[in-house]
Motif scaffolding. Structure first.
Motif, mmCIF file in Angstrom:
data_model
loop_
_atom_site.group_PDB
_atom_site.id
_atom_site.type_symbol
_atom_site.label_atom_id
_atom_site.label_comp_id
_atom_site.label_asym_id
_atom_site.label_seq_id
_atom_site.Cartn_x
_atom_site.Cartn_y
_atom_site.Cartn_z
ATOM 1 N N LYS A 180 0.830 -1.191 0.000
ATOM 2 C CA LYS A 180 0.000 0.000 0.000
ATOM 3 C C LYS A 180 0.868 1.245 0.000
ATOM 4 O O LYS A 180 1.953 1.256 0.591
ATOM 5 N N SER A 181 0.405 2.310 -0.667
ATOM 6 C CA SER A 181 1.072 3.609 -0.639
ATOM 7 C C SER A 181 0.198 4.596 0.111
ATOM 8 O O SER A 181 -1.018 4.668 -0.124
ATOM 9 N N GLU A 182 0.838 5.364 1.021
ATOM 10 C CA GLU A 182 0.081 6.313 1.828
ATOM 11 C C GLU A 182 1.012 7.413 2.305
ATOM 12 O O GLU A 182 2.049 7.152 2.913
ATOM 13 N N ASN A 183 0.636 8.669 2.008
ATOM 14 C CA ASN A 183 1.377 9.847 2.462
ATOM 15 C C ASN A 183 2.855 9.786 2.090
ATOM 16 O O ASN A 183 3.729 10.136 2.889
ATOM 17 N N GLY A 184 3.134 9.333 0.883
ATOM 18 C CA GLY A 184 4.510 9.272 0.417
ATOM 19 C C GLY A 184 5.277 8.042 0.833
ATOM 20 O O GLY A 184 6.460 7.901 0.512
ATOM 21 N N ILE A 185 4.648 7.136 1.554
ATOM 22 C CA ILE A 185 5.310 5.922 2.019
ATOM 23 C C ILE A 185 4.737 4.713 1.285
ATOM 24 O O ILE A 185 3.527 4.534 1.224
ATOM 25 N N ASP A 186 5.624 3.926 0.687
ATOM 26 C CA ASP A 186 5.231 2.668 0.059
ATOM 27 C C ASP A 186 5.463 1.548 1.058
ATOM 28 O O ASP A 186 6.601 1.259 1.434
ATOM 29 N N TYR A 187 4.392 0.915 1.496
ATOM 30 C CA TYR A 187 4.478 -0.168 2.475
ATOM 31 C C TYR A 187 4.450 -1.523 1.772
ATOM 32 O O TYR A 187 3.598 -1.770 0.910
ATOM 33 N N SER A 188 5.360 -2.401 2.149
ATOM 34 C CA SER A 188 5.331 -3.811 1.749
ATOM 35 C C SER A 188 5.431 -4.627 3.033
ATOM 36 O O SER A 188 6.503 -4.718 3.636
ATOM 37 N N GLU A 247 8.433 19.790 -4.531
ATOM 38 C CA GLU A 247 9.630 18.950 -4.524
ATOM 39 C C GLU A 247 9.463 17.788 -3.555
ATOM 40 O O GLU A 247 9.870 16.658 -3.840
ATOM 41 N N TRP A 248 8.880 18.068 -2.407
ATOM 42 C CA TRP A 248 8.664 17.022 -1.421
ATOM 43 C C TRP A 248 7.756 15.924 -1.949
ATOM 44 O O TRP A 248 7.985 14.737 -1.695
ATOM 45 N N ASN A 249 6.741 16.305 -2.708
ATOM 46 C CA ASN A 249 5.781 15.323 -3.212
ATOM 47 C C ASN A 249 6.403 14.330 -4.182
ATOM 48 O O ASN A 249 5.793 13.299 -4.489
ATOM 49 N N ASN A 250 7.590 14.615 -4.685
ATOM 50 C CA ASN A 250 8.284 13.683 -5.576
ATOM 51 C C ASN A 250 9.124 12.667 -4.814
ATOM 52 O O ASN A 250 9.717 11.783 -5.419
ATOM 53 N N ARG A 251 9.166 12.792 -3.504
ATOM 54 C CA ARG A 251 9.972 11.888 -2.704
ATOM 55 C C ARG A 251 9.132 10.725 -2.178
ATOM 56 O O ARG A 251 7.949 10.886 -1.927
ATOM 57 N N LYS A 252 9.794 9.591 -2.040
ATOM 58 C CA LYS A 252 9.121 8.383 -1.559
ATOM 59 C C LYS A 252 9.981 7.695 -0.509
ATOM 60 O O LYS A 252 11.205 7.806 -0.496
ATOM 61 N N MET A 253 9.314 6.967 0.334
ATOM 62 C CA MET A 253 10.005 6.152 1.336
ATOM 63 C C MET A 253 9.451 4.730 1.265
ATOM 64 O O MET A 253 8.241 4.531 1.141
ATOM 65 N N ASP A 254 10.336 3.749 1.325
ATOM 66 C CA ASP A 254 9.925 2.344 1.359
ATOM 67 C C ASP A 254 9.970 1.840 2.790
ATOM 68 O O ASP A 254 10.968 2.018 3.490
ATOM 69 N N ALA A 311 12.851 -3.036 7.332
ATOM 70 C CA ALA A 311 13.688 -2.101 6.589
ATOM 71 C C ALA A 311 12.920 -0.838 6.256
ATOM 72 O O ALA A 311 11.691 -0.846 6.125
ATOM 73 N N GLU A 312 13.668 0.248 6.126
ATOM 74 C CA GLU A 312 13.125 1.471 5.570
ATOM 75 C C GLU A 312 14.191 2.073 4.670
ATOM 76 O O GLU A 312 15.386 1.980 4.950
ATOM 77 N N GLY A 313 13.769 2.640 3.546
ATOM 78 C CA GLY A 313 14.715 3.206 2.597
ATOM 79 C C GLY A 313 14.245 4.558 2.107
ATOM 80 O O GLY A 313 13.121 4.693 1.635
ATOM 81 N N TRP A 314 15.102 5.560 2.236
ATOM 82 C CA TRP A 314 14.790 6.898 1.721
ATOM 83 C C TRP A 314 16.104 7.523 1.281
ATOM 84 O O TRP A 314 16.625 7.144 0.236
ATOM 85 N N VAL A 315 16.706 8.495 2.019
ATOM 86 C CA VAL A 315 18.006 9.006 1.597
ATOM 87 C C VAL A 315 19.110 7.989 1.868
ATOM 88 O O VAL A 315 20.179 8.040 1.281
#
Length: 286
Positions: free
Chosen positions: A90-98, A149-156, A178-182
């Motif tokens: 699921k994707s929510e508020n810029g975060i892609d959850y698996s 610019e922020w809206n183009n960012r994602k976090m896993d 795990a979490e992945g961003w910068v």
């Protein structure tokens, strides 16, 4: 923000040298690429399990009150089975959850203990990931970034598990958070369970009373063999925080062939380029 940018440059720019020896290189490569491969493996997992179900979690609330997914592995001797308690992408508020959360299905206190520990770690991981993402957003906007610019960012955000081996009364599995961003961050928790004796297994149970010496000799030999031609190595020296000895807290899992694999987290005994390092304890040494 400079710290975040620097972390990303270091992570993305670090390569694993090809000169590492076979056994240690396999563990290092696995540790470095495991996070990248995990989402793809999760997507394909359920097509390979005929008895699998999937349940999408509304809002990713993984409380025990939710209906359990029923992606079952075969019942082994009637003592236990590993079920998928919850499965969601699921994707929510810029975060892609698996999310793929295991549950031990057995009428035992051991199963209850393990399930409670896993659930607590799931809750902590999700809360921490959301906090990290919000703090990063605040820092990004405070240092001149725009909402566009922020809206183009994602976090896993990833939770998954892998059964390493299973027998009539024993199972060895790993749960990954795990979490992945910068940069990427991963934690692994290892479970080696015996349902006949109702207890968690230790290295001593597989390697005998001399397990410390057996492990230390095997690990040190593999570290020595991993050195480059010029003598340099990714592993820290003992007086710099490098490997000295295994102990009761050392992580491990058991492969299908019965071999014990001792595991160390990223940065614990080697440079970050080494990732999560694994050592297979050789038969001649146990």
């Amino acid at each position: 923000m400079n710290e975040l940018k620097q972390a990303k440059e270091i992570y993305d720019g670090t390569a694993i040298p090809p000169e590492l020896s076979g056994r240690v290189l396999a563990g290092i490569r696995d540790g470095k690429v495991h996070y990248r491969n995990r989402r793809g493996r999760m997507i394909h997992r359920w097509t390979a399990i005929a008895a699998g179900f999937c349940v999408m979690l509304a809002g990713l609330n993984l409380s025990p009150a939710l209906a359990k997914a029923a992606a079952n592995v075969p019942v082994l001797g009637g003592l236990f089975r590993i079920l998928t308690f919850a499965d969601s992408n699921k994707s929510e508020n810029g975060i892609d959850y698996s999310i793929s959360v295991p549950e031990v299905d057995a009428e035992s206190m051991l199963a209850e203990k393990v399930n409670t520990a896993v659930q607590e770690r799931v809750d902590r991981h999700l809360a921490k990931a959301r906090q990290d993402w919000e703090e990063y957003r605040e820092a990004f906007l405070a240092t001149g970034g725009t909402e566009d610019e922020w809206n183009n960012r994602k976090m896993d955000v990833i939770i998954d598990y892998e059964i390493m081996s299973q027998a009539e009364d024993r199972v060895s599995f790993i749960v990954y958070f795990a979490e992945g961003w910068v940069s990427s961050r991963e934690e692994r928790y290892y479970y080696n369970l015996d349902f006949t004796e109702e207890r968690e297994l230790a290295l001593r149970d597989y390697l005998g009373e001399d397990w410390v010496s057996v492990c230390n000799a095997s690990i040190q030999r593999q570290i020595d063999e991993s050195a480059y031609v010029d003598g340099s190595t990714l592993f820290f020296a003992p007086d710099e925080g490098g490997f000295t000895t295994v102990d009761e807290s050392t992580d491990f899992y058991v492969r299908d062939d019965g071999r014990v694999v001792v595991c160390f987290p990223k940065y614990s005994i080697a440079a970050g380029a080494a990732g999560n390092v694994e050592f297979v304890i050789q038969p001649s040494e146990n």
